[in-house]
Design a protein around this motif. Structure first.
Motif, PDB file in Angstrom:
ATOM      1  N   PRO A   1       0.835  -1.211   0.000  1.00 55.31           N
ATOM      2  CA  PRO A   1       0.000   0.000   0.000  1.00 55.31           C
ATOM      3  C   PRO A   1       0.867   1.256   0.000  1.00 55.31           C
ATOM      4  O   PRO A   1       1.759   1.411   0.820  1.00 55.31           O
ATOM      5  N   LYS A   2       0.598   2.144  -0.947  1.00 56.31           N
ATOM      6  CA  LYS A   2       1.418   3.350  -1.095  1.00 56.31           C
ATOM      7  C   LYS A   2       0.915   4.497  -0.245  1.00 56.31           C
ATOM      8  O   LYS A   2       1.651   5.413   0.079  1.00 56.31           O
ATOM      9  N   ARG A   3      -0.349   4.509   0.085  1.00 56.97           N
ATOM     10  CA  ARG A   3      -0.889   5.596   0.897  1.00 56.97           C
ATOM     11  C   ARG A   3      -2.067   5.062   1.706  1.00 56.97           C
ATOM     12  O   ARG A   3      -2.616   3.998   1.415  1.00 56.97           O
ATOM     13  N   LEU A   4      -2.410   5.826   2.731  1.00 59.59           N
ATOM     14  CA  LEU A   4      -3.511   5.414   3.597  1.00 59.59           C
ATOM     15  C   LEU A   4      -4.838   5.589   2.874  1.00 59.59           C
ATOM     16  O   LEU A   4      -5.127   6.641   2.331  1.00 59.59           O
ATOM     17  N   ARG A   5      -5.612   4.537   2.873  1.00 61.56           N
ATOM     18  CA  ARG A   5      -6.987   4.617   2.399  1.00 61.56           C
ATOM     19  C   ARG A   5      -7.905   4.433   3.599  1.00 61.56           C
ATOM     20  O   ARG A   5      -7.613   3.634   4.483  1.00 61.56           O
ATOM     21  N   ALA A   6      -9.008   5.154   3.590  1.00 58.35           N
ATOM     22  CA  ALA A   6      -9.903   5.128   4.750  1.00 58.35           C
ATOM     23  C   ALA A   6     -10.301   3.718   5.175  1.00 58.35           C
ATOM     24  O   ALA A   6     -10.314   3.413   6.368  1.00 58.35           O
ATOM     25  N   PRO A   7     -10.623   2.805   4.222  1.00 60.20           N
ATOM     26  CA  PRO A   7     -11.032   1.461   4.662  1.00 60.20           C
ATOM     27  C   PRO A   7      -9.974   0.714   5.465  1.00 60.20           C
ATOM     28  O   PRO A   7     -10.309  -0.192   6.226  1.00 60.20           O
ATOM     29  N   SER A   8      -8.697   1.068   5.325  1.00 64.64           N
ATOM     30  CA  SER A   8      -7.659   0.376   6.083  1.00 64.64           C
ATOM     31  C   SER A   8      -7.915   0.496   7.580  1.00 64.64           C
ATOM     32  O   SER A   8      -7.996  -0.503   8.298  1.00 64.64           O
ATOM     33  N   LEU A   9      -8.033   1.720   8.075  1.00 62.17           N
ATOM     34  CA  LEU A   9      -8.304   1.932   9.495  1.00 62.17           C
ATOM     35  C   LEU A   9      -9.755   1.631   9.846  1.00 62.17           C
ATOM     36  O   LEU A   9     -10.045   1.181  10.955  1.00 62.17           O
ATOM     37  N   ASP A  10     -10.677   1.882   8.930  1.00 57.85           N
ATOM     38  CA  ASP A  10     -12.088   1.591   9.197  1.00 57.85           C
ATOM     39  C   ASP A  10     -12.275   0.115   9.538  1.00 57.85           C
ATOM     40  O   ASP A  10     -12.822  -0.241  10.592  1.00 57.85           O
ATOM     41  N   TRP A  11     -11.824  -0.761   8.642  1.00 61.17           N
ATOM     42  CA  TRP A  11     -12.030  -2.190   8.850  1.00 61.17           C
ATOM     43  C   TRP A  11     -11.152  -2.731   9.972  1.00 61.17           C
ATOM     44  O   TRP A  11     -11.540  -3.691  10.653  1.00 61.17           O
TER      45      TRP A  11
END
Length: 444
Positions: A35-45
């Motif tokens: 993963p190159k950058r933080l996507r909201a679903p990463s922390l969400d899930w």
């Protein structure tokens, strides 16, 4: 290759060449899917699934051992008490280690694996010593999740995005709590209480996938422990310097008193309903939990969207003020549907406090390098409040009745509100000198 080279040497060289090819391919594969950058679903899930994987803790252990395995109450009480003490004692050291280590994500993954091991042991070996070990292990590693996720969030998000992100973390965690309460109830009803524990490794595997989608190379490790990004030479303050801060001491006292007043309100009401209406205790308690989690979900959304504009101190004051209100409303009427609505009010109070705590600590410990230690210390104080409240509330009920216990909760809640309002400044409103009063003795 020369024919004069011994066969064993040729074999080692071929094995080494094969290893290098596999290693190069694995590195290329990792770089391709990293993963190159933080996507909201990463922390969400991650937050949603961590709430699910922790679902085997707490009341499910007690229900499984008491109702399904027919444990004597003395043995059950000993196991839960030892587990609670171990978990409480581990909170502060876990926070200190999270500050020290640069492998925060690995620590989170290890905690998921150990929690799964503990859940499987309880499901398959429900004997005294295996359960003592497994429950203690689960209670200890459960102290890793919240501070580790908060540290990763602080390291990923600049201050102007942190409040919204923390509020979103809390909202997804509450949604996970609701989901696991419903799913665990259905699994226990359709299969057996043992299924609640056997689901943990599966959910932990899904959580591991979600955690691995977080771009760890984008985590600012200095910011994740509360150090200033600009001054690379500045180190953390000493342990005791953190706890000489008046705001930290006041917030710690508020945390302990809040849990002392809040923790009995749900358990005592469920207990009273169960005594007065035989067979209804479990069903009504489940309704109370879902109602409280809905209130916490709502307040988490409010924190994420409005906390910076309204101020942490004001929202904390609202949350603390709702605590004595909840206790007084509990006194007025003992009908199940009324009390279910009252738990929604209590959920708003608890949700504001839970969502604002990591944000308040992030500002209060800015520049100290002790953000995670502060989280661990507050977790220890909250756990002390919860464990003490069980004994004190039951003593009040035995001697003076349920209404006296609710009134006692209201009085402690009012004291907590007064302490917050008159003794605790808002970190955002203090001067620079006051805000960094604890950054005085860096470690050598």
């Amino acid at each position: 290759m020369s024919p004069n080279v011994p066969r064993a040497t040729r074999g080692r060289e071929r094995l080494h060449a094969s290893y290098q090819r596999v290693r190069e391919r694995s590195v290329a594969l990792h770089q391709r899917f990293k993963p190159k950058r933080l996507r909201a679903p990463s922390l969400d899930w991650t937050n949603f699934l961590i709430a699910d994987v922790r679902g085997a803790l707490g009341p499910y252990v007690v229900v499984y051992l008491a109702a399904d395995q027919h444990w004597p109450l003395a043995a059950l009480g000993l196991v839960t008490t030892l587990g609670g003490w171990l978990g409480m004692a581990a909170q502060t050291p876990i926070g200190a280690w999270l500050d020290h280590t640069n492998r925060k994500r690995a620590m989170l993954l290890a905690a998921l694996a150990l929690l799964s091991v503990g859940a499987v042991i309880i499901a398959l070996l429900p004997k005294f010593w295996p359960v003592v070990f497994a429950n203690g292990l689960m209670q200890i590693v459960s102290g890793v999740f919240e501070p580790a996720v908060a540290a990763l969030t602080v390291g990923l998000c600049a201050r102007n995005a942190l409040t919204r992100r923390m509020g979103r973390n809390a909202a997804w965690s509450r949604a996970g709590n609701i989901a696991v309460a419903v799913a665990s109830g259905l699994m226990a009803w359709a299969f057996s209480p043992r299924a609640v524990f056997l689901q943990v490794p599966f959910i932990a595997a899904l959580t591991t996938v979600a955690v691995l989608t977080i771009p760890y190379d984008q985590v600012n490790l200095r910011r994740a422990r509360g150090l200033q990004e600009k001054d690379e030479k500045a180190g953390p303050v000493g342990w005791f310097g953190l706890f000489r801060s008046r705001p930290m001491l006041v917030f710690g006292a508020c945390s302990l008193l809040y849990e002392l007043a809040d923790a009995p309100l749900l358990t005592l009401v469920g207990q009273q309903i169960g005594v007065e209406h035989q067979g209804m205790g479990t069903i009504v308690t489940s309704a109370f939990i879902v109602s409280a989690q809905l209130g916490m979900l709502l307040s988490s959304i409010v924190v994420g969207r409005r906390a910076d504009a309204w101020g942490f101190r004001w929202l904390l004051a609202v949350g603390f003020a709702l605590l004595p209100v909840q206790a007084i409303l509990t006194l007025l009427w003992h009908k199940a549907y009324w009390l279910t609505g009252v738990q929604f009010v209590g959920g708003i109070s608890s949700g504001l406090f839970a969502a604002l705590t990591p944000l308040w600590l992030a500002d209060a410990t800015s520049g100290t390098g002790r953000y995670n230690l502060a989280q661990g210390a507050m977790g220890t104080l909250r756990a002390l409040g919860v464990t003490s409240s069980g004994l004190l509330s039951e003593v009040l009920v035995a001697r003076l009745g349920y209404n006296a216990a609710y009134l006692g909760c209201a009085m402690v809640g009012g004291l907590t509100l007064a302490l917050l309002w008159f003794a605790l400044p808002d970190p955002a409103s203090r001067s620079s000198d006051e805000k960094h009063e604890i950054v005085t003795r860096p470690e050598t």
